[in-house]
Design a protein around this motif. Sequence first.
Motif, PDB file in Angstrom:
ATOM      1  N   GLN A  22      27.257 -10.421   4.258  1.00 25.16           N
ATOM      2  CA  GLN A  22      26.927 -11.338   4.749  1.00 25.16           C
ATOM      3  C   GLN A  22      28.170 -11.859   5.728  1.00 25.16           C
ATOM      4  OE1 GLN A  22      26.483 -14.239   1.475  1.00 25.16           O
ATOM      5  NE2 GLN A  22      28.189 -15.582   2.432  1.00 25.16           N
ATOM      6  N   PHE A  23      27.947 -12.641   6.879  1.00 25.14           N
ATOM      7  CA  PHE A  23      28.830 -13.035   7.766  1.00 25.14           C
ATOM      8  C   PHE A  23      30.095 -13.628   7.283  1.00 25.14           C
ATOM      9  CE2 PHE A  23      30.821 -16.022  10.699  1.00 25.14           C
ATOM     10  CZ  PHE A  23      30.894 -15.145  11.786  1.00 25.14           C
ATOM     11  N   GLY A  24      31.133 -12.950   7.454  1.00 25.71           N
ATOM     12  CA  GLY A  24      32.278 -13.294   7.166  1.00 25.71           C
ATOM     13  C   GLY A  24      32.943 -12.679   5.732  1.00 25.71           C
ATOM     14  N   PHE A  25      32.092 -11.948   5.220  1.00 30.81           N
ATOM     15  CA  PHE A  25      32.282 -11.391   3.679  1.00 30.81           C
ATOM     16  C   PHE A  25      33.412 -10.321   3.663  1.00 30.81           C
ATOM     17  CE2 PHE A  25      30.490  -7.343   4.906  1.00 30.81           C
ATOM     18  CZ  PHE A  25      30.605  -6.547   4.015  1.00 30.81           C
ATOM     19  N   SER A  26      33.756  -9.855   4.818  1.00 37.30           N
ATOM     20  CA  SER A  26      34.810  -8.859   5.003  1.00 37.30           C
ATOM     21  C   SER A  26      36.309  -9.507   4.619  1.00 37.30           C
ATOM     22  CB  SER A  26      35.028  -8.021   6.257  1.00 37.30           C
ATOM     23  OG  SER A  26      35.040  -8.998   7.354  1.00 37.30           O
ATOM     24  N   VAL A  27      36.334 -10.711   4.949  1.00 37.54           N
ATOM     25  CA  VAL A  27      37.843 -11.694   4.894  1.00 37.54           C
ATOM     26  C   VAL A  27      37.465 -12.867   3.810  1.00 37.54           C
ATOM     27  CG1 VAL A  27      38.550 -10.780   7.100  1.00 37.54           C
ATOM     28  CG2 VAL A  27      36.952 -12.849   7.020  1.00 37.54           C
ATOM     29  N   ALA A  28      36.486 -12.839   3.149  1.00 34.89           N
ATOM     30  CA  ALA A  28      36.169 -13.854   2.221  1.00 34.89           C
ATOM     31  C   ALA A  28      37.172 -14.051   1.237  1.00 34.89           C
ATOM     32  CB  ALA A  28      34.684 -13.787   1.681  1.00 34.89           C
ATOM     33  N   LYS A  29      37.411 -15.351   0.855  1.00 31.47           N
ATOM     34  CA  LYS A  29      38.589 -15.531  -0.155  1.00 31.47           C
ATOM     35  C   LYS A  29      37.839 -16.161  -1.449  1.00 31.47           C
ATOM     36  CE  LYS A  29      42.340 -16.188   2.878  1.00 31.47           C
ATOM     37  NZ  LYS A  29      43.445 -17.378   3.117  1.00 31.47           N
ATOM     38  N   ASN A  30      36.462 -16.613  -1.337  1.00 33.77           N
ATOM     39  CA  ASN A  30      35.629 -16.925  -2.318  1.00 33.77           C
ATOM     40  C   ASN A  30      35.264 -15.951  -3.391  1.00 33.77           C
ATOM     41  OD1 ASN A  30      33.208 -18.042  -4.061  1.00 33.77           O
ATOM     42  ND2 ASN A  30      32.785 -19.458  -2.209  1.00 33.77           N
ATOM     43  N   PRO A  31      35.666 -16.223  -4.620  1.00 30.63           N
ATOM     44  CA  PRO A  31      35.284 -14.983  -5.392  1.00 30.63           C
ATOM     45  C   PRO A  31      34.018 -14.760  -5.787  1.00 30.63           C
ATOM     46  CG  PRO A  31      36.152 -17.360  -6.572  1.00 30.63           C
ATOM     47  CD  PRO A  31      36.441 -17.363  -5.251  1.00 30.63           C
ATOM     48  N   ILE A  32      33.102 -15.783  -5.632  1.00 32.17           N
ATOM     49  CA  ILE A  32      31.678 -15.445  -6.043  1.00 32.17           C
ATOM     50  C   ILE A  32      31.090 -14.483  -4.828  1.00 32.17           C
ATOM     51  CG2 ILE A  32      29.305 -16.612  -5.930  1.00 32.17           C
ATOM     52  CD1 ILE A  32      30.366 -19.030  -6.849  1.00 32.17           C
ATOM     53  N   ILE A  33      31.476 -14.654  -3.466  1.00 26.98           N
ATOM     54  CA  ILE A  33      31.117 -13.838  -2.308  1.00 26.98           C
ATOM     55  C   ILE A  33      32.058 -12.530  -2.635  1.00 26.98           C
ATOM     56  CG2 ILE A  33      31.166 -13.189   0.031  1.00 26.98           C
ATOM     57  CD1 ILE A  33      30.936 -16.444   0.403  1.00 26.98           C
ATOM     58  N   ILE A  34      33.216 -12.366  -2.875  1.00 29.76           N
ATOM     59  CA  ILE A  34      33.972 -11.024  -3.302  1.00 29.76           C
ATOM     60  C   ILE A  34      33.311 -10.320  -4.286  1.00 29.76           C
ATOM     61  CG2 ILE A  34      36.085 -10.214  -3.958  1.00 29.76           C
ATOM     62  CD1 ILE A  34      37.382 -12.672  -2.810  1.00 29.76           C
ATOM     63  N   GLU A  35      32.840 -11.016  -5.405  1.00 30.86           N
ATOM     64  CA  GLU A  35      32.211 -10.145  -6.488  1.00 30.86           C
ATOM     65  C   GLU A  35      30.641  -9.816  -6.014  1.00 30.86           C
ATOM     66  OE1 GLU A  35      30.672 -10.877 -11.077  1.00 30.86           O
ATOM     67  OE2 GLU A  35      31.752 -12.388  -9.952  1.00 30.86           O
ATOM     68  N   LYS A  36      29.924 -10.595  -5.276  1.00 31.42           N
ATOM     69  CA  LYS A  36      28.707 -10.332  -4.838  1.00 31.42           C
ATOM     70  C   LYS A  36      28.687  -8.911  -3.904  1.00 31.42           C
ATOM     71  CE  LYS A  36      24.867 -12.256  -2.321  1.00 31.42           C
ATOM     72  NZ  LYS A  36      24.234 -13.333  -1.617  1.00 31.42           N
ATOM     73  N   PHE A  37      29.715  -8.703  -3.072  1.00 31.25           N
ATOM     74  CA  PHE A  37      29.695  -7.472  -2.135  1.00 31.25           C
ATOM     75  C   PHE A  37      30.743  -6.460  -2.554  1.00 31.25           C
ATOM     76  CE2 PHE A  37      27.518 -10.867   0.304  1.00 31.25           C
ATOM     77  CZ  PHE A  37      26.349 -10.374   0.521  1.00 31.25           C
ATOM     78  N   ALA A  38      31.472  -6.777  -3.872  1.00 28.95           N
ATOM     79  CA  ALA A  38      32.435  -5.695  -4.174  1.00 28.95           C
ATOM     80  C   ALA A  38      32.007  -4.259  -3.949  1.00 28.95           C
ATOM     81  CB  ALA A  38      32.867  -6.327  -5.595  1.00 28.95           C
ATOM     82  N   HIS A  39      30.770  -4.013  -4.311  1.00 30.24           N
ATOM     83  CA  HIS A  39      30.431  -2.687  -4.217  1.00 30.24           C
ATOM     84  C   HIS A  39      30.270  -1.948  -2.975  1.00 30.24           C
ATOM     85  CE1 HIS A  39      26.858  -5.060  -3.547  1.00 30.24           C
ATOM     86  NE2 HIS A  39      26.161  -3.746  -2.910  1.00 30.24           N
ATOM     87  N   ILE A  40      30.436  -2.942  -1.694  1.00 29.88           N
ATOM     88  CA  ILE A  40      30.310  -2.485  -0.372  1.00 29.88           C
ATOM     89  C   ILE A  40      31.579  -1.821  -0.085  1.00 29.88           C
ATOM     90  CG2 ILE A  40      29.614  -3.109   1.890  1.00 29.88           C
ATOM     91  CD1 ILE A  40      27.234  -3.303  -0.089  1.00 29.88           C
ATOM     92  N   LYS A  41      31.620  -0.349   0.495  1.00 29.82           N
ATOM     93  CA  LYS A  41      32.767   0.135   1.061  1.00 29.82           C
ATOM     94  C   LYS A  41      32.499   0.601   2.441  1.00 29.82           C
ATOM     95  CE  LYS A  41      33.833   2.193  -3.582  1.00 29.82           C
ATOM     96  NZ  LYS A  41      33.822   3.434  -4.235  1.00 29.82           N
ATOM     97  N   SER A  42      33.406   0.843   2.953  1.00 31.63           N
ATOM     98  CA  SER A  42      33.472   1.362   4.386  1.00 31.63           C
ATOM     99  C   SER A  42      33.237   2.912   4.392  1.00 31.63           C
ATOM    100  CB  SER A  42      34.669   1.019   5.062  1.00 31.63           C
ATOM    101  OG  SER A  42      34.900  -0.519   5.220  1.00 31.63           O
ATOM    102  N   TYR A  43      32.389   3.353   5.302  1.00 27.91           N
ATOM    103  CA  TYR A  43      32.152   4.765   5.535  1.00 27.91           C
ATOM    104  C   TYR A  43      32.479   5.297   6.873  1.00 27.91           C
ATOM    105  CZ  TYR A  43      29.949   4.519   0.725  1.00 27.91           C
ATOM    106  OH  TYR A  43      29.830   4.161  -0.330  1.00 27.91           O
ATOM    107  N   VAL A  44      33.256   6.056   7.311  1.00 27.64           N
ATOM    108  CA  VAL A  44      33.237   6.859   8.527  1.00 27.64           C
ATOM    109  C   VAL A  44      32.266   7.529   8.978  1.00 27.64           C
ATOM    110  CG1 VAL A  44      34.851   7.897  10.176  1.00 27.64           C
ATOM    111  CG2 VAL A  44      35.673   6.559   8.196  1.00 27.64           C
ATOM    112  N   GLU A  45      31.780   8.399   8.063  1.00 26.58           N
ATOM    113  CA  GLU A  45      30.740   9.047   8.345  1.00 26.58           C
ATOM    114  C   GLU A  45      29.387   8.804   7.619  1.00 26.58           C
ATOM    115  OE1 GLU A  45      30.511  11.831  10.245  1.00 26.58           O
ATOM    116  OE2 GLU A  45      32.563  12.127  10.806  1.00 26.58           O
TER     117      GLU A  45
END
Length: 230
Positions: free
Chosen positions: A180-203
Amino acid sequence: MNKELFKGSVFLNPVPAVVITSKNKEGKENAFTVAWTGTICTNPPMLSIAIRPERLSYEFIKETMEFTVNLPNSFQVRETDYCGVISGRDIDKIKKLNLTSKPGHHISAPYLAEFPVNIECKVKQIIPLGTHDLFLAEVMGSHIDKKLMDENGKIHFEWANLINYCHGEYFPMAKKPIGQFGFSVAKNPIIIEKFAHIKSYVEYSIPKKENNNSLTKKHKKKKITKNKKK
Protein backbone atom coordinates in the motif's frame (compact mmCIF):
# COMPACT_ATOMS: atom_id res chain seq x y z
CA MET A 1 18.41 -8.57 -17.09
CA ASN A 2 18.81 -8.83 -20.87
CA LYS A 3 16.56 -6.37 -22.73
CA GLU A 4 15.40 -5.84 -26.31
CA LEU A 5 15.36 -2.29 -27.68
CA PHE A 6 12.18 -1.16 -29.50
CA LYS A 7 11.46 2.01 -31.44
CA GLY A 8 8.96 4.54 -30.09
CA SER A 9 5.76 2.77 -29.05
CA VAL A 10 3.50 3.03 -26.00
CA PHE A 11 4.17 -0.09 -23.94
CA LEU A 12 2.28 1.22 -20.91
CA ASN A 13 0.47 -1.85 -19.58
CA PRO A 14 -1.82 -2.77 -17.93
CA VAL A 15 -4.51 -0.09 -18.20
CA PRO A 16 -8.15 -0.09 -17.10
CA ALA A 17 -10.76 -1.22 -19.62
CA VAL A 18 -13.82 1.05 -19.38
CA VAL A 19 -17.01 1.62 -21.35
CA ILE A 20 -17.84 5.23 -22.23
CA THR A 21 -21.49 6.21 -22.63
CA SER A 22 -22.67 9.39 -24.32
CA LYS A 23 -25.78 10.93 -25.86
CA ASN A 24 -26.09 13.42 -28.70
CA LYS A 25 -28.48 16.37 -28.79
CA GLU A 26 -31.07 14.28 -30.63
CA GLY A 27 -31.18 11.83 -27.73
CA LYS A 28 -29.35 8.94 -29.40
CA GLU A 29 -27.14 7.02 -26.97
CA ASN A 30 -23.96 5.06 -27.58
CA ALA A 31 -21.43 2.98 -25.65
CA PHE A 32 -17.87 2.22 -26.68
CA THR A 33 -14.79 0.78 -25.03
CA VAL A 34 -11.71 2.80 -24.09
CA ALA A 35 -8.44 1.57 -22.63
CA TRP A 36 -6.55 4.86 -22.79
CA THR A 37 -7.88 6.71 -19.77
CA GLY A 38 -6.42 8.02 -16.54
CA THR A 39 -6.64 10.35 -13.55
CA ILE A 40 -4.99 13.72 -14.24
CA CYS A 41 -5.98 16.04 -11.37
CA THR A 42 -7.25 15.91 -7.79
CA ASN A 43 -8.66 19.42 -7.37
CA PRO A 44 -10.71 19.84 -9.43
CA PRO A 45 -11.15 16.09 -9.93
CA MET A 46 -10.32 15.38 -13.56
CA LEU A 47 -9.64 12.45 -15.86
CA SER A 48 -8.79 11.98 -19.51
CA ILE A 49 -9.80 9.69 -22.36
CA ALA A 50 -8.25 9.40 -25.83
CA ILE A 51 -10.61 8.91 -28.79
CA ARG A 52 -10.14 8.54 -32.53
CA PRO A 53 -12.04 11.28 -34.43
CA GLU A 54 -13.74 8.69 -36.66
CA ARG A 55 -15.56 7.08 -33.74
CA LEU A 56 -19.28 7.79 -33.34
CA SER A 57 -18.84 8.60 -29.66
CA TYR A 58 -16.30 11.25 -30.64
CA GLU A 59 -19.10 13.07 -32.48
CA PHE A 60 -21.54 12.70 -29.57
CA ILE A 61 -19.08 13.84 -26.91
CA LYS A 62 -17.74 16.76 -28.92
CA GLU A 63 -21.34 17.88 -29.53
CA THR A 64 -22.49 17.79 -25.90
CA MET A 65 -19.11 17.95 -24.09
CA GLU A 66 -20.30 15.23 -21.69
CA PHE A 67 -19.68 11.52 -21.14
CA THR A 68 -19.80 8.85 -18.45
CA VAL A 69 -17.04 6.37 -17.63
CA ASN A 70 -18.48 2.96 -16.70
CA LEU A 71 -16.16 0.47 -14.98
CA PRO A 72 -17.11 -3.12 -15.85
CA ASN A 73 -16.41 -6.22 -13.79
CA SER A 74 -14.94 -9.51 -14.97
CA PHE A 75 -18.38 -10.95 -15.64
CA GLN A 76 -19.00 -8.15 -18.15
CA VAL A 77 -15.88 -8.72 -20.24
CA ARG A 78 -17.90 -9.87 -23.29
CA GLU A 79 -20.04 -6.73 -23.16
CA THR A 80 -16.89 -4.64 -22.77
CA ASP A 81 -15.21 -6.24 -25.75
CA TYR A 82 -18.39 -6.05 -27.88
CA CYS A 83 -18.66 -2.31 -27.29
CA GLY A 84 -15.10 -1.95 -28.56
CA VAL A 85 -15.42 -3.88 -31.83
CA ILE A 86 -18.97 -3.05 -33.01
CA SER A 87 -19.84 0.43 -34.30
CA GLY A 88 -22.80 2.34 -32.90
CA ARG A 89 -23.55 3.39 -36.46
CA ASP A 90 -24.58 -0.19 -37.23
CA ILE A 91 -26.42 -1.24 -34.08
CA ASP A 92 -27.75 0.01 -30.75
CA LYS A 93 -25.20 -1.71 -28.52
CA ILE A 94 -26.87 -0.84 -25.23
CA LYS A 95 -30.14 -2.40 -26.38
CA LYS A 96 -28.42 -5.37 -28.03
CA LEU A 97 -26.57 -6.23 -24.83
CA ASN A 98 -29.69 -5.79 -22.65
CA LEU A 99 -27.93 -3.15 -20.56
CA THR A 100 -29.91 -0.63 -18.54
CA SER A 101 -29.32 3.00 -19.48
CA LYS A 102 -29.97 5.39 -16.60
CA PRO A 103 -30.11 9.19 -16.93
CA GLY A 104 -27.12 10.98 -15.43
CA HIS A 105 -27.53 12.97 -12.23
CA HIS A 106 -25.24 15.87 -13.17
CA ILE A 107 -25.12 15.50 -16.96
CA SER A 108 -27.37 14.37 -19.80
CA ALA A 109 -25.12 11.44 -20.76
CA PRO A 110 -26.46 8.13 -19.39
CA TYR A 111 -24.72 5.55 -17.22
CA LEU A 112 -24.97 1.75 -17.28
CA ALA A 113 -26.79 0.51 -14.18
CA GLU A 114 -25.26 -2.99 -14.29
CA PHE A 115 -21.69 -1.71 -14.07
CA PRO A 116 -20.39 -1.29 -10.48
CA VAL A 117 -18.86 2.18 -10.91
CA ASN A 118 -20.03 5.09 -13.09
CA ILE A 119 -18.22 8.45 -13.34
CA GLU A 120 -20.05 11.45 -14.82
CA CYS A 121 -17.81 13.92 -16.64
CA LYS A 122 -17.89 17.32 -18.37
CA VAL A 123 -15.29 17.99 -21.03
CA LYS A 124 -13.12 21.05 -20.36
CA GLN A 125 -10.64 20.77 -23.21
CA ILE A 126 -9.95 18.71 -26.34
CA ILE A 127 -6.34 18.39 -27.50
CA PRO A 128 -5.61 17.01 -31.00
CA LEU A 129 -2.61 14.69 -30.82
CA GLY A 130 -2.50 12.61 -34.00
CA THR A 131 -4.44 9.38 -34.40
CA HIS A 132 -6.34 10.31 -31.20
CA ASP A 133 -7.65 13.46 -29.55
CA LEU A 134 -7.28 13.83 -25.79
CA PHE A 135 -10.44 14.79 -23.89
CA LEU A 136 -9.75 16.43 -20.52
CA ALA A 137 -12.84 16.26 -18.33
CA GLU A 138 -13.93 17.28 -14.86
CA VAL A 139 -15.63 14.64 -12.73
CA MET A 140 -19.05 15.93 -11.70
CA GLY A 141 -20.11 12.92 -9.63
CA SER A 142 -19.98 9.14 -9.40
CA HIS A 143 -22.32 6.21 -8.77
CA ILE A 144 -20.80 3.45 -6.61
CA ASP A 145 -22.39 0.06 -5.91
CA LYS A 146 -23.15 -0.04 -2.18
CA LYS A 147 -21.88 -3.63 -2.05
CA LEU A 148 -18.37 -2.26 -2.56
CA MET A 149 -18.47 -0.24 0.67
CA ASP A 150 -17.65 -1.60 4.12
CA GLU A 151 -19.21 -0.58 7.44
CA ASN A 152 -16.81 2.35 7.70
CA GLY A 153 -17.74 3.72 4.28
CA LYS A 154 -14.46 2.69 2.65
CA ILE A 155 -14.76 1.77 -1.01
CA HIS A 156 -13.19 -1.59 -1.90
CA PHE A 157 -12.62 -1.55 -5.64
CA GLU A 158 -11.04 -4.99 -5.36
CA TRP A 159 -14.47 -6.37 -4.47
CA ALA A 160 -15.78 -5.21 -7.85
CA ASN A 161 -13.67 -7.66 -9.91
CA LEU A 162 -12.61 -4.86 -12.25
CA ILE A 163 -10.89 -5.50 -15.59
CA ASN A 164 -7.36 -4.71 -16.71
CA TYR A 165 -6.43 -4.50 -20.39
CA CYS A 166 -2.90 -5.63 -21.19
CA HIS A 167 -1.44 -5.80 -24.69
CA GLY A 168 -4.67 -6.89 -26.38
CA GLU A 169 -6.02 -9.14 -23.61
CA TYR A 170 -8.31 -8.70 -20.59
CA PHE A 171 -7.23 -9.70 -17.09
CA PRO A 172 -9.08 -9.64 -13.75
CA MET A 173 -7.88 -7.31 -11.04
CA ALA A 174 -6.10 -9.00 -8.15
CA LYS A 175 -8.09 -9.16 -4.92
CA LYS A 176 -5.15 -9.23 -2.51
CA PRO A 177 -2.76 -6.25 -2.26
CA ILE A 178 1.00 -6.67 -2.49
CA GLY A 179 1.56 -3.38 -0.71
CA GLN A 180 0.00 0.00 0.00
CA PHE A 181 1.16 3.57 -0.53
CA GLY A 182 4.08 4.31 1.79
CA PHE A 183 4.42 0.79 3.19
CA SER A 184 8.12 0.63 2.18
CA VAL A 185 8.98 3.33 4.74
CA ALA A 186 6.16 2.68 7.22
CA LYS A 187 6.82 2.84 10.97
CA ASN A 188 3.36 1.64 11.97
CA PRO A 189 3.88 -1.92 13.30
CA ILE A 190 0.50 -3.03 11.95
CA ILE A 191 1.43 -2.03 8.39
CA ILE A 192 4.93 -3.50 8.77
CA GLU A 193 3.51 -6.85 9.89
CA LYS A 194 0.83 -6.84 7.18
CA PHE A 195 3.38 -6.63 4.37
CA ALA A 196 6.38 -8.25 6.06
CA HIS A 197 6.32 -11.10 3.53
CA ILE A 198 6.84 -8.74 0.59
CA LYS A 199 10.41 -8.79 -0.69
CA SER A 200 12.21 -7.04 -3.53
CA TYR A 201 12.99 -9.00 -6.67
CA VAL A 202 15.38 -7.81 -9.34
CA GLU A 203 14.40 -10.58 -11.74
CA TYR A 204 10.95 -11.93 -12.49
CA SER A 205 10.03 -15.37 -13.75
CA ILE A 206 8.75 -15.90 -17.28
CA PRO A 207 6.89 -19.13 -18.10
CA LYS A 208 8.84 -21.33 -20.47
CA LYS A 209 7.29 -21.67 -23.90
CA GLU A 210 6.47 -25.16 -25.06
CA ASN A 211 7.41 -25.94 -28.61
CA ASN A 212 4.40 -27.91 -29.79
CA ASN A 213 5.93 -28.39 -33.23
CA SER A 214 9.03 -30.11 -31.90
CA LEU A 215 9.21 -33.88 -31.71
CA THR A 216 11.38 -35.92 -29.44
CA LYS A 217 13.91 -38.28 -31.03
CA LYS A 218 11.64 -41.15 -30.09
CA HIS A 219 8.61 -39.60 -31.80
CA LYS A 220 10.69 -38.69 -34.84
CA LYS A 221 11.87 -42.28 -35.14
CA LYS A 222 8.33 -43.61 -34.91
CA LYS A 223 7.12 -41.16 -37.53
CA ILE A 224 9.89 -42.15 -39.95
CA THR A 225 9.23 -45.88 -39.44
CA LYS A 226 5.51 -45.39 -40.03
CA ASN A 227 6.16 -43.53 -43.26
CA LYS A 228 8.48 -46.28 -44.48
CA LYS A 229 5.79 -48.92 -43.99
CA LYS A 230 3.47 -46.91 -46.23
